[in-house]
Design a protein around this motif. Sequence first.
Motif, PDB file in Angstrom:
ATOM      1  N   PRO A 177       1.449  10.118  -4.016  1.00  0.00           N
ATOM      2  CA  PRO A 177       0.284   8.742  -4.773  1.00  0.00           C
ATOM      3  C   PRO A 177       0.039   8.628  -6.368  1.00  0.00           C
ATOM      4  O   PRO A 177       0.443   6.994  -6.508  1.00  0.00           O
ATOM      5  CB  PRO A 177      -0.611   8.983  -3.963  1.00  0.00           C
ATOM      6  CG  PRO A 177      -0.858  10.610  -4.108  1.00  0.00           C
ATOM      7  CD  PRO A 177       0.892  11.064  -3.313  1.00  0.00           C
ATOM      8  N   GLU A 178       0.391   9.516  -6.600  1.00  0.00           N
ATOM      9  CA  GLU A 178       0.165   9.184  -8.139  1.00  0.00           C
ATOM     10  C   GLU A 178       1.365   8.481  -9.357  1.00  0.00           C
ATOM     11  O   GLU A 178       2.410   8.152  -8.842  1.00  0.00           O
ATOM     12  CB  GLU A 178       0.139  10.357  -9.313  1.00  0.00           C
ATOM     13  CG  GLU A 178       0.784  11.299  -9.356  1.00  0.00           C
ATOM     14  CD  GLU A 178       1.292  12.167  -7.739  1.00  0.00           C
ATOM     15  OE1 GLU A 178       2.100  13.589  -8.325  1.00  0.00           O
ATOM     16  OE2 GLU A 178       0.507  12.462  -6.836  1.00  0.00           O
ATOM     17  N   ALA A 179       1.013   8.236 -10.349  1.00  0.00           N
ATOM     18  CA  ALA A 179       1.650   7.406 -11.828  1.00  0.00           C
ATOM     19  C   ALA A 179       1.687   8.165 -11.730  1.00  0.00           C
ATOM     20  O   ALA A 179       1.812   9.731 -12.245  1.00  0.00           O
ATOM     21  CB  ALA A 179       0.758   5.974 -12.170  1.00  0.00           C
ATOM     22  N   GLY A 192       2.498   5.425  -7.546  1.00  0.00           N
ATOM     23  CA  GLY A 192       1.457   4.585  -8.458  1.00  0.00           C
ATOM     24  C   GLY A 192       2.932   4.224  -9.841  1.00  0.00           C
ATOM     25  O   GLY A 192       1.639   2.773 -10.561  1.00  0.00           O
ATOM     26  N   SER A 193       3.715   4.774  -9.929  1.00  0.00           N
ATOM     27  CA  SER A 193       4.623   4.805 -11.381  1.00  0.00           C
ATOM     28  C   SER A 193       5.028   3.125 -10.388  1.00  0.00           C
ATOM     29  O   SER A 193       4.834   1.878 -11.133  1.00  0.00           O
ATOM     30  CB  SER A 193       5.382   5.447 -10.744  1.00  0.00           C
ATOM     31  OG  SER A 193       5.127   6.485 -11.893  1.00  0.00           O
ATOM     32  N   PHE A 194       5.431   2.751  -9.074  1.00  0.00           N
ATOM     33  CA  PHE A 194       5.385   1.244  -8.883  1.00  0.00           C
ATOM     34  C   PHE A 194       4.703   1.012  -8.671  1.00  0.00           C
ATOM     35  O   PHE A 194       4.715  -1.027  -9.255  1.00  0.00           O
ATOM     36  CB  PHE A 194       6.086   1.775  -7.301  1.00  0.00           C
ATOM     37  CG  PHE A 194       7.758   2.578  -7.541  1.00  0.00           C
ATOM     38  CD1 PHE A 194       9.146   1.532  -7.137  1.00  0.00           C
ATOM     39  CD2 PHE A 194       7.755   3.818  -7.242  1.00  0.00           C
ATOM     40  CE1 PHE A 194       9.776   2.391  -7.132  1.00  0.00           C
ATOM     41  CE2 PHE A 194       8.985   4.715  -7.233  1.00  0.00           C
ATOM     42  CZ  PHE A 194      10.400   3.829  -6.784  1.00  0.00           C
ATOM     43  N   THR A 235       0.930  -1.008  -0.019  1.00  0.00           N
ATOM     44  CA  THR A 235       0.154   0.122  -0.367  1.00  0.00           C
ATOM     45  C   THR A 235       1.029   1.127   0.372  1.00  0.00           C
ATOM     46  O   THR A 235       2.299   1.174  -0.115  1.00  0.00           O
ATOM     47  CB  THR A 235      -0.852  -0.154   1.439  1.00  0.00           C
ATOM     48  OG1 THR A 235      -0.005  -0.053   2.092  1.00  0.00           O
ATOM     49  CG2 THR A 235      -2.156  -1.070   1.668  1.00  0.00           C
ATOM     50  N   PHE A 236       0.457   2.569   0.269  1.00  0.00           N
ATOM     51  CA  PHE A 236       1.023   3.783  -0.327  1.00  0.00           C
ATOM     52  C   PHE A 236       1.822   3.884   1.584  1.00  0.00           C
ATOM     53  O   PHE A 236       2.870   4.362   2.000  1.00  0.00           O
ATOM     54  CB  PHE A 236       0.011   4.708  -0.298  1.00  0.00           C
ATOM     55  CG  PHE A 236       0.924   6.273  -0.260  1.00  0.00           C
ATOM     56  CD1 PHE A 236       1.046   6.497  -1.417  1.00  0.00           C
ATOM     57  CD2 PHE A 236       0.507   6.942   0.527  1.00  0.00           C
ATOM     58  CE1 PHE A 236       2.315   7.894  -1.615  1.00  0.00           C
ATOM     59  CE2 PHE A 236       1.328   8.081   0.745  1.00  0.00           C
ATOM     60  CZ  PHE A 236       1.878   8.362  -0.371  1.00  0.00           C
TER      61      PHE A 236
END
Length: 127
Positions: free
Chosen positions: A34-36, A67-69, A3-4
């Motif tokens: 949080p974003e990709a 998000g990218s990970f 999770t984040f």
Amino acid sequence: MLTFDEAGELLDAMAEEFPPEFYAELNGGISLLPEAKPDPDFPPGEMYILGEYCDDMMGRYILLYYGSFAALARQEDWSGEDWEEELYATLAHEFTHHMEGLAGERGLERRDEAMLDAWRAGEDEPE
């Protein structure tokens, strides 16, 4: 899938392992967002930016994109160990950009550019 919050805790622990000298002039610290961040130079879903070293009017800081990970973790079915390796490698990579920036060097930046050029050309490694 981490999770984040789990990724953030892991990143915090990793960041503590780096010597204090790595934080010289890193006035904006390290942030997990949080974003990709898809790489705009590639087709959607093909390449993601995992982290960035920023040196701008806001200061010097490192951004990592959860998000990218997570997108890569889903594509490649990452284990917990994979998450740890990728987070650490990305953090170390961005710290290297920071240290080189302080020294007026661009070796890693040129290497990154060569690797992306090779990827675009369908090669495994830069020439």
